[in-house]
Design a protein around this motif. Structure first.
Motif, PDB file in Angstrom:
ATOM      1  N   LEU A  26     -10.413  57.322  -0.506  1.00 26.85           N
ATOM      2  CA  LEU A  26     -10.282  58.102   0.492  1.00 26.85           C
ATOM      3  C   LEU A  26     -10.725  59.281   0.429  1.00 26.85           C
ATOM      4  O   LEU A  26     -11.105  59.767   1.475  1.00 26.85           O
ATOM      5  N   ARG A  27     -10.920  60.017  -0.774  1.00 24.01           N
ATOM      6  CA  ARG A  27     -11.578  61.295  -0.879  1.00 24.01           C
ATOM      7  C   ARG A  27     -13.018  60.987  -0.824  1.00 24.01           C
ATOM      8  O   ARG A  27     -13.575  61.975   0.061  1.00 24.01           O
ATOM      9  N   LEU A  28     -13.535  60.329  -1.134  1.00 21.29           N
ATOM     10  CA  LEU A  28     -15.061  60.049  -1.033  1.00 21.29           C
ATOM     11  C   LEU A  28     -15.458  59.615   0.558  1.00 21.29           C
ATOM     12  O   LEU A  28     -16.212  60.148   1.047  1.00 21.29           O
ATOM     13  N   ALA A  29     -14.582  58.852   1.220  1.00 20.87           N
ATOM     14  CA  ALA A  29     -14.868  58.529   2.385  1.00 20.87           C
ATOM     15  C   ALA A  29     -14.678  59.732   3.362  1.00 20.87           C
ATOM     16  O   ALA A  29     -15.458  59.766   4.424  1.00 20.87           O
ATOM     17  N   CYS A  30     -13.671  60.719   3.050  1.00 25.08           N
ATOM     18  CA  CYS A  30     -13.538  61.789   3.997  1.00 25.08           C
ATOM     19  C   CYS A  30     -14.810  62.557   3.627  1.00 25.08           C
ATOM     20  O   CYS A  30     -15.299  63.367   4.783  1.00 25.08           O
ATOM     21  N   LYS A  31     -15.135  62.641   2.626  1.00 26.17           N
ATOM     22  CA  LYS A  31     -16.348  63.564   2.301  1.00 26.17           C
ATOM     23  C   LYS A  31     -17.488  62.948   2.903  1.00 26.17           C
ATOM     24  O   LYS A  31     -18.355  63.857   3.565  1.00 26.17           O
ATOM     25  N   ALA A  32     -17.601  61.719   3.156  1.00 27.82           N
ATOM     26  CA  ALA A  32     -18.763  61.129   3.973  1.00 27.82           C
ATOM     27  C   ALA A  32     -18.602  61.446   5.411  1.00 27.82           C
ATOM     28  O   ALA A  32     -19.606  61.627   5.909  1.00 27.82           O
ATOM     29  N   LEU A  33     -17.503  61.638   5.959  1.00 21.36           N
ATOM     30  CA  LEU A  33     -17.002  61.933   7.304  1.00 21.36           C
ATOM     31  C   LEU A  33     -17.225  63.099   7.789  1.00 21.36           C
ATOM     32  O   LEU A  33     -17.744  63.523   8.953  1.00 21.36           O
ATOM     33  N   GLY A  34     -16.817  64.092   6.812  1.00 20.62           N
ATOM     34  CA  GLY A  34     -16.898  65.548   7.168  1.00 20.62           C
ATOM     35  C   GLY A  34     -15.804  66.009   8.218  1.00 20.62           C
ATOM     36  O   GLY A  34     -14.784  65.441   8.199  1.00 20.62           O
ATOM     37  N   LYS A  35     -15.906  67.112   8.729  1.00 22.08           N
ATOM     38  CA  LYS A  35     -14.821  67.825   9.098  1.00 22.08           C
ATOM     39  C   LYS A  35     -14.627  67.373  10.738  1.00 22.08           C
ATOM     40  O   LYS A  35     -13.702  67.493  11.303  1.00 22.08           O
ATOM     41  N   ASP A  36     -15.665  66.786  11.524  1.00 17.02           N
ATOM     42  CA  ASP A  36     -15.691  66.608  12.755  1.00 17.02           C
ATOM     43  C   ASP A  36     -14.976  65.229  12.922  1.00 17.02           C
ATOM     44  O   ASP A  36     -15.520  64.376  13.524  1.00 17.02           O
ATOM     45  N   VAL A  37     -13.842  65.050  12.640  1.00 16.22           N
ATOM     46  CA  VAL A  37     -12.969  63.816  12.875  1.00 16.22           C
ATOM     47  C   VAL A  37     -11.775  64.031  13.218  1.00 16.22           C
ATOM     48  O   VAL A  37     -11.297  65.149  13.043  1.00 16.22           O
ATOM     49  N   ILE A  38     -11.099  62.841  13.895  1.00 22.25           N
ATOM     50  CA  ILE A  38      -9.563  62.905  14.014  1.00 22.25           C
ATOM     51  C   ILE A  38      -9.181  61.625  13.332  1.00 22.25           C
ATOM     52  O   ILE A  38      -9.873  60.353  13.802  1.00 22.25           O
ATOM     53  N   ILE A  39      -8.236  61.463  12.592  1.00 28.07           N
ATOM     54  CA  ILE A  39      -7.892  60.454  11.553  1.00 28.07           C
ATOM     55  C   ILE A  39      -6.548  59.708  12.205  1.00 28.07           C
ATOM     56  O   ILE A  39      -5.705  60.693  12.361  1.00 28.07           O
ATOM     57  N   ALA A  40      -6.433  58.677  12.526  1.00 23.98           N
ATOM     58  CA  ALA A  40      -5.267  58.091  12.988  1.00 23.98           C
ATOM     59  C   ALA A  40      -4.823  57.042  11.538  1.00 23.98           C
ATOM     60  O   ALA A  40      -5.307  56.117  11.201  1.00 23.98           O
ATOM     61  N   ASN A  41      -3.730  57.391  11.066  1.00 20.52           N
ATOM     62  CA  ASN A  41      -3.208  56.816   9.774  1.00 20.52           C
ATOM     63  C   ASN A  41      -2.237  55.613  10.253  1.00 20.52           C
ATOM     64  O   ASN A  41      -0.920  56.234  10.581  1.00 20.52           O
ATOM     65  N   ALA A  42      -2.060  54.656   9.685  1.00 20.28           N
ATOM     66  CA  ALA A  42      -1.292  53.694   9.702  1.00 20.28           C
ATOM     67  C   ALA A  42      -0.132  53.936   8.483  1.00 20.28           C
ATOM     68  O   ALA A  42      -0.254  54.744   7.516  1.00 20.28           O
ATOM     69  N   THR A  43       1.183  53.480   8.777  1.00 25.87           N
ATOM     70  CA  THR A  43       2.327  53.656   7.665  1.00 25.87           C
ATOM     71  C   THR A  43       1.658  53.024   6.566  1.00 25.87           C
ATOM     72  O   THR A  43       1.149  51.822   6.520  1.00 25.87           O
ATOM     73  N   GLY A  44       2.106  53.541   5.338  1.00 23.56           N
ATOM     74  CA  GLY A  44       1.565  53.065   3.990  1.00 23.56           C
ATOM     75  C   GLY A  44       1.279  53.878   2.943  1.00 23.56           C
ATOM     76  O   GLY A  44       1.881  55.211   3.351  1.00 23.56           O
ATOM     77  N   CYS A  45       0.723  53.629   1.706  1.00 22.60           N
ATOM     78  CA  CYS A  45       0.736  54.513   0.714  1.00 22.60           C
ATOM     79  C   CYS A  45      -0.114  55.717   1.089  1.00 22.60           C
ATOM     80  O   CYS A  45       0.490  56.883   0.773  1.00 22.60           O
ATOM     81  N   ILE A  46      -1.165  55.712   2.021  1.00 25.21           N
ATOM     82  CA  ILE A  46      -1.936  57.004   2.034  1.00 25.21           C
ATOM     83  C   ILE A  46      -1.130  57.941   2.954  1.00 25.21           C
ATOM     84  O   ILE A  46      -0.934  59.068   2.751  1.00 25.21           O
ATOM     85  N   GLU A  47      -0.376  57.373   3.986  1.00 23.73           N
ATOM     86  CA  GLU A  47       0.431  58.215   4.903  1.00 23.73           C
ATOM     87  C   GLU A  47       1.446  58.989   4.117  1.00 23.73           C
ATOM     88  O   GLU A  47       1.763  60.136   4.410  1.00 23.73           O
ATOM     89  N   ILE A  48       2.286  58.073   3.103  1.00 26.87           N
ATOM     90  CA  ILE A  48       3.220  58.405   2.455  1.00 26.87           C
ATOM     91  C   ILE A  48       2.887  59.529   1.453  1.00 26.87           C
ATOM     92  O   ILE A  48       3.495  60.579   0.995  1.00 26.87           O
ATOM     93  N   CYS A  49       1.825  59.351   0.746  1.00 28.51           N
ATOM     94  CA  CYS A  49       1.536  60.127  -0.165  1.00 28.51           C
ATOM     95  C   CYS A  49       0.725  61.537   0.240  1.00 28.51           C
ATOM     96  O   CYS A  49       0.596  62.491  -0.464  1.00 28.51           O
ATOM     97  N   THR A  50       0.455  61.586   1.438  1.00 29.06           N
ATOM     98  CA  THR A  50      -0.235  62.852   1.893  1.00 29.06           C
ATOM     99  C   THR A  50       0.658  63.749   3.012  1.00 29.06           C
ATOM    100  O   THR A  50       0.090  64.758   3.338  1.00 29.06           O
ATOM    101  N   SER A  51       1.734  63.075   3.262  1.00 29.75           N
ATOM    102  CA  SER A  51       2.241  63.957   4.513  1.00 29.75           C
ATOM    103  C   SER A  51       3.794  64.176   4.544  1.00 29.75           C
ATOM    104  O   SER A  51       4.443  63.695   5.578  1.00 29.75           O
ATOM    105  N   PRO A  52       4.434  64.613   3.300  1.00 30.74           N
ATOM    106  CA  PRO A  52       5.769  64.732   3.623  1.00 30.74           C
ATOM    107  C   PRO A  52       6.175  66.024   4.279  1.00 30.74           C
ATOM    108  O   PRO A  52       5.734  67.122   3.606  1.00 30.74           O
ATOM    109  N   LEU A  53       6.436  66.213   5.331  1.00 31.49           N
ATOM    110  CA  LEU A  53       7.357  67.390   5.952  1.00 31.49           C
ATOM    111  C   LEU A  53       7.965  68.116   4.758  1.00 31.49           C
ATOM    112  O   LEU A  53       8.683  67.610   3.841  1.00 31.49           O
TER     113      LEU A  53
END
Lengths: 311, 398
Positions: free
Chosen positions: A35-62
């Motif tokens: 994920l870290r590498l993929a985001c570096k490749a994409l850069g800042k001009d993105v909008i990411i939609a994330n499904a429920t799952g490991c990535i979502e849970i591990c990055t977004s606890p209110l």
């Protein structure tokens, strides 16, 4: 493709981190690295939609978030539909002059369950409608977030909590669903497989997928020490073995043209890949032979496609 | 000049979406909603409407695509009915909890099994508690008016909530009635351009839809509830604003010939207009009766309802949905609950009818009024009575 990633260096790969430190991925998680590498490749001009799952849970606890790019999570199975709306929304707002024209990449992120099981309908629909988006499937071969339950991406013979190996079962009794080929069957302009053990290959594919006009699909092999039961320092090696044994070949399909990115003259025996992993510990010699035969067959099929529809 | 034209409620809703200059429409066809997406697709194809029409592969994806479009700041519209609303059920909660002001028409339809494409309110009642502002329409003019109004209310920065506009499948969706269409400049005066303050933007990265651990979830939900209830003030204000511009004034609870009436009949949706004729007939015979029609279903208009029925001795509530094993029709149980703590309250008598497209004629409402009076006087062992079915129904005991 211009600006290919060939080696790490301050001017070659951005030092910006788009998924901030402080997330709660497991030690040695292959998916977090990918994920870290993929985001570096994409850069800042993105909008990411994330499904429920490991990535979502591990990055977004209110009330905190790891995301330094615009990010949205709505549900488990609808991520391709959500990203369809994002893409269509941006496009029409720009067309109507309600938003300045600019290039914003619309990216969907999901796990193997969110992609090849519960989310496949929405994904197929979004492919067919030809939205301009990139779909990243992070495949750790089971429902890891909920505790290692089998998915259609779980490989034959793996023991999971809902397909456990036992006196009367080998564990997973079905072969892994071939999701990249399902994507190819939609005749979309770009499909690729990637693995964080091959970081530049992964980053280049994600970058290319983001630049392609129309739907793009990158299936990312994401070794999981927790679910696969291997030592936490082995993620890179496990990923490399998956590629070198032909279990997870790295290839891309551009406008229907196949290209094998890592083509070894001789594949390593699958046993080398299976042995370090607890999920395959129960397999007997005959089982391993059966898996070897299947891998040989699938690899030969892929090679035939590469020969027939070469890039 | 505004113009008076013949339109189905479906086309009236589509016209309202067009005049609202929606940016994104995502819809999946289902009877009796189909004329809405068909008409909008046609408008887009003919260049009458500059919008993205996303022909999604399911209702679940229809509302999910609306989430994405709304999240980047697009004015977003969808429509569905019956099973379609059920399939999108979990997305319905997401839209309200993430505060996206999507507008959705629901052409009310019964729920399977047995399969029925015809009308009742079972679909609406199944999404009662989802946190959407919900209104019911009595006729096609209201289908137009409520749709336009829905954008204005939902997008108000004090509200930011999705709005569901209900009208009866077939009885309205497929019936042509005269509808007054306003001039575009009047619509533009009523409905300013949508400026979503929290749009996803790479220049201002924002996280939408983070998960709520137990230390946060309750605060998040109560904040949503407070905001939802507060939206009632804006709802009232925008009904007034709508009336000032278009000349048609609407109320949360509508009363018809209720002055001094000892008995009231309460309905929702298009049946209210049929019931009005029964009220006229009864009044002409000297009976003390009037009609209450609930327009706003959520947030529930407690105070307005209490005011409307406070002088009545009997309130007959007519539902178009069964709450299986529950306290009667869903509307009647809401009404009972709303009146329970009042010192003086009318006796509530519950009827259910009009299920799965079963018609309710004027004479059926006259029967409901007569039988309702009888039950109010003599009592009944049954929790509710069903209207117009073959055979005698007993054993509905509380």
């Amino acid at each position: 493709m211009e600006g290919q990633f060939i080696k790490f260096g301050k001017n070659l790969v951005t030092t910006d981190e788009f998924v901030a430190e402080g997330h709660s991925f497991c030690v040695g998680c292959g998916e977090a690295l990918a994920l870290r590498l993929a985001c570096k490749a994409l850069g800042k001009d993105v909008i990411i939609a994330n499904a429920t799952g490991c990535i979502e849970i591990c990055t977004s606890p209110l009330p905190v978030t790891s995301w330094r790019v615009p990010w949205i999570h709505t549900l488990f199975e609808n991520t391709a539909a959500t990203v369809s709306g994002i893409e269509a929304g941006l496009k029409i707002l720009m067309k109507k002059g309600k938003m300045p024209e600019r290039d914003i990449k619309c990216v969907a992120v999901a796990g193997d369950g969110g992609t090849s099981d519960i989310g496949i309908q929405a994904l197929s629909g979004a492919f067919e409608r030809n939205h301009d988006f990139l779909y990243l499937c992070f495949d750790n071969e089971a429902y890891m977030n909920t505790g290692i339950q089998r998915s259609s991406a779980t490989p034959y013979g793996a023991s999971t909590t809902t397909a456990p190996a036992g006196k009367f079962s080998i564990g997973q009794t079905t072969w892994k669903k071939n999701m990249p080929e399902i994507a190819v069957a939609h005749n979309i302009p770009y499909v690729a497989t990637a693995c964080p053990s091959y970081p530049f290959d992964l980053m280049n594919k994600v970058k290319k997928g983001g630049e392609v006009k129309g739907p793009a699909y990158v299936h990312i092999f994401s070794p999981c020490p927790t679910g696969w039961r291997y030592a936490t320092d082995l993620a890179i090696e496990i990923g490399r073995l998956a590629v070198e044994t032909g279990i997870f070949p790295l290839y891309e399909v551009e406008n229907g043209r196949y290209k094998l990115n890592v083509d070894r003259p001789k594949l390593k025996p699958v046993e080398e890949y299976l042995k370090p992993q607890g999920r395959f510990r129960h397999l007997l010699e005959g089982d391993i032979e059966k898996i070897q035969e299947h891998v040989n067959e699938e690899y030969a099929k892929l090679k035939a496609k590469v020969a027939c529809f070469a890039a | 000049m505004s113009k008076r034209v013949g339109l189905e409620a479906s086309f009236a809703a589509a016209e309202a979406a067009r005049m609202a200059d929606v940016d994104v429409i995502a819809a999946y066809p289902i009877t009796p909603q189909t004329h809405i997406p068909e008409r909008l697709a046609e408008m887009v194809a003919d260049g009458e409407l500059n919008a993205a029409y996303i022909p999604v592969e399911s209702e679940h994806s229809a509302l999910s695509a609306c989430l994405g479009a709304a999240a980047v700041g697009a004015r977003t519209f969808t429509a569905t009915a019956g099973q379609g609303l059920e399939l999108m059920h979990e997305v319905v909660y997401i839209a309200s909890s993430m505060r996206y002001p999507i507008v959705m028409t629901v052409c009310n339809r019964a729920l399977s099994a047995p399969l029925s494409v015809w009308g009742d309110h079972s679909d609406a009642m199944a999404v009662r508690d989802t946190g959407w502002i919900q209104v019911f329409c009595q006729n096609n003019q209201e289908a137009f008016d409520m749709t336009l109004w829905a954008f204005r209310v939902g997008e108000d920065s004090r509200v930011l909530l999705p709005v569901m506009v209900h009208f009866d499948g077939f009885h309205l969706s497929h019936v042509t009635e005269p509808v007054i269409l306003p001039e575009q400049k009047e619509v533009d005066r009523f409905l300013p351009r949508f400026q979503y303050p929290f749009a996803l933007d790479p220049d201002k990265p924002m996280t939408h839809g983070a998960f709520g651990p137990p230390e946060i979830y309750s605060e998040a939900k109560i904040a949503q509830e407070v905001a939802f209830r507060k939206s009632k003030d804006v709802i009232i204000q925008e009904f007034k604003e709508f009336g000032d511009i278009f000349g048609r004034y609407y109320h949360l609870v509508e009363s018809y010939r209720t002055e001094g009436a000892k008995m009231l009949l309460l309905t929702m949706g298009s049946f209210s207009e049929t019931a009005k004729i029964a009220i006229d007939t009864k009044k002409n015979k000297g009976e003390s009766i009037g009609l209450i029609s609930l327009r706003l279903w959520r947030p529930f208009p407690f105070e307005e309802l209490r005011q409307a029925v406070k002088n009545a001795e009997t309130l007959i509530v007519f539902d178009r949905c069964i709450s299986f094993g529950g306290p009667g029709g869903p509307v009647s149980s809401e009404i009972r609950s709303a009146l329970y703590n009042e010192k003086e309250r009318p006796k509530v008598v519950s009827f259910i009818g009009g299920l799965g497209g079963r018609d309710m004629a004027v004479k059926d409402f006259e029967y409901v009024i007569d039988r309702g009076r009888e039950i109010a006087e003599k009592g009944s062992k049954e929790l509710f009575e069903i209207v117009g079915v073959r055979g005698k129904v007993t054993g509905i005991r509380g």
